[in-house]
Motif scaffolding. Structure first.
Motif, PDB file in Angstrom:
ATOM      1  N   ARG A 123      22.655  76.600  23.617  1.00 12.26           N
ATOM      2  CA  ARG A 123      23.865  75.809  23.885  1.00 12.26           C
ATOM      3  C   ARG A 123      24.672  76.422  25.035  1.00 12.26           C
ATOM      4  NH1 ARG A 123      23.938  75.436  18.148  1.00 12.26           N
ATOM      5  NH2 ARG A 123      25.353  77.209  18.032  1.00 12.26           N
ATOM      6  N   GLN A 124      24.791  77.763  24.995  1.00 13.74           N
ATOM      7  CA  GLN A 124      25.543  78.431  26.070  1.00 13.74           C
ATOM      8  C   GLN A 124      24.857  78.234  27.420  1.00 13.74           C
ATOM      9  OE1 GLN A 124      25.873  82.498  24.798  1.00 13.74           O
ATOM     10  NE2 GLN A 124      27.640  82.091  23.469  1.00 13.74           N
ATOM     11  N   MET A 125      23.527  78.323  27.427  1.00 15.51           N
ATOM     12  CA  MET A 125      22.774  78.145  28.663  1.00 15.51           C
ATOM     13  C   MET A 125      22.938  76.711  29.169  1.00 15.51           C
ATOM     14  SD  MET A 125      18.713  78.629  29.408  1.00 15.51           S
ATOM     15  CE  MET A 125      18.293  77.144  28.561  1.00 15.51           C
ATOM     16  N   LEU A 126      22.821  75.744  28.253  1.00 19.40           N
ATOM     17  CA  LEU A 126      22.981  74.356  28.664  1.00 19.40           C
ATOM     18  C   LEU A 126      24.395  74.111  29.192  1.00 19.40           C
ATOM     19  CD1 LEU A 126      21.045  72.392  25.887  1.00 19.40           C
ATOM     20  CD2 LEU A 126      20.383  72.711  28.273  1.00 19.40           C
ATOM     21  N   THR A 127      25.374  74.709  28.540  1.00 16.48           N
ATOM     22  CA  THR A 127      26.754  74.580  29.010  1.00 16.48           C
ATOM     23  C   THR A 127      26.886  75.182  30.408  1.00 16.48           C
ATOM     24  OG1 THR A 127      27.540  74.736  26.738  1.00 16.48           O
ATOM     25  CG2 THR A 127      29.156  75.128  28.473  1.00 16.48           C
ATOM     26  N   GLY A 128      26.272  76.344  30.594  1.00 15.90           N
ATOM     27  CA  GLY A 128      26.307  76.985  31.917  1.00 15.90           C
ATOM     28  C   GLY A 128      25.621  76.147  32.972  1.00 15.90           C
ATOM     29  N   VAL A 129      24.462  75.588  32.642  1.00 18.12           N
ATOM     30  CA  VAL A 129      23.712  74.752  33.589  1.00 18.12           C
ATOM     31  C   VAL A 129      24.524  73.508  33.917  1.00 18.12           C
ATOM     32  CG1 VAL A 129      21.646  73.321  33.827  1.00 18.12           C
ATOM     33  CG2 VAL A 129      21.443  75.639  32.963  1.00 18.12           C
ATOM     34  N   ARG A 130      25.120  72.909  32.902  1.00 20.31           N
ATOM     35  CA  ARG A 130      25.932  71.717  33.142  1.00 20.31           C
ATOM     36  C   ARG A 130      27.113  72.044  34.068  1.00 20.31           C
ATOM     37  NH1 ARG A 130      25.879  69.958  26.989  1.00 20.31           N
ATOM     38  NH2 ARG A 130      23.895  68.875  26.970  1.00 20.31           N
ATOM     39  N   LYS A 131      27.737  73.205  33.806  1.00 17.49           N
ATOM     40  CA  LYS A 131      28.865  73.604  34.651  1.00 17.49           C
ATOM     41  C   LYS A 131      28.419  73.795  36.094  1.00 17.49           C
ATOM     42  CE  LYS A 131      32.532  76.930  35.086  1.00 17.49           C
ATOM     43  NZ  LYS A 131      32.980  78.249  34.851  1.00 17.49           N
ATOM     44  N   GLU A 132      27.244  74.451  36.272  1.00 19.79           N
ATOM     45  CA  GLU A 132      26.737  74.671  37.631  1.00 19.79           C
ATOM     46  C   GLU A 132      26.413  73.341  38.301  1.00 19.79           C
ATOM     47  OE1 GLU A 132      23.541  77.509  37.916  1.00 19.79           O
ATOM     48  OE2 GLU A 132      24.556  78.891  36.558  1.00 19.79           O
ATOM     49  N   ILE A 133      25.787  72.451  37.540  1.00 19.12           N
ATOM     50  CA  ILE A 133      25.438  71.145  38.115  1.00 19.12           C
ATOM     51  C   ILE A 133      26.707  70.384  38.494  1.00 19.12           C
ATOM     52  CG2 ILE A 133      24.445  68.898  37.579  1.00 19.12           C
ATOM     53  CD1 ILE A 133      22.270  70.349  36.005  1.00 19.12           C
TER      54      ILE A 133
END
Length: 169
Positions: A123-133
């Motif tokens: 979840r944290q990784m997906l949140t990070g990826v979403r933020k970067e995107i």
């Protein structure tokens, strides 16, 4: 033959009667004084032998009784030892089952905790990826707003986006 030689061969009735009387007197004296004592000694000896045989029989019976008691105690001790071994085996089996159950429960808890940590990391990784995107999208959008988009510029923005995603990953 002469008279002397007949005396040796002849039967003298008085001599026979005197010999018989002597024999009766000796028998009576022997019976009166010696036979009773010999009989008493023989009776005492017979009683002593009977007593020895009785004691030996009692000792043998006591030995047989002790042997039976010993065998009964030995059998009882064997049964008790077998019971103790069976109890120890059952106790060890229960303890082993308990240890296995505890280990299984602990392994299940550790597995569940690891799965939860993995899910949280995801979840944290997906949140990070979403933020970067979203940051990249905002960055691209701000550059697009600054200038007018040409097909050539569009390709350059996409290439730059791909490079930036590769660098940040």
């Amino acid at each position: 033959m002469s008279v002397q030689s007949l005396d040796i061969i002849s039967v003298n009735l008085w001599q026979i009667l005197i010999s018989l009387a002597n024999l009766l007197i000796i028998t009576f004296v022997l019976k009166r004084f010696l036979f009773k004592r010999v009989q008493a000694v023989l009776t005492a000896r017979q009683e002593q032998v009977s007593k020895i045989y009785g004691e030996a029989e009692e000792s043998r019976n006591a030995a047989v009784s002790m042997k039976q008691e010993y065998e009964a105690r030995l059998a009882s001790a064997r049964e008790e030892a077998d019971g103790l071994v069976r109890t120890a085996v059952v106790t060890a089996q229960r303890k082993g089952d308990q240890i296995l159950a505890e280990a299984s429960g602990q392994a299940s808890r550790l597995k569940q905790k690891a799965e939860e940590e993995i899910a949280m990391e995801r979840r944290q990784m997906l949140t990070g990826v979403r933020k970067e995107i979203s940051d990249l999208a905002v960055g691209i959008a701000s550059k697009v707003v600054e200038r007018e988009i040409q097909p050539k510029d569009h390709e350059a923005f996409v290439d730059e986006f791909i490079r930036n995603v590769g660098d940040e990953a």
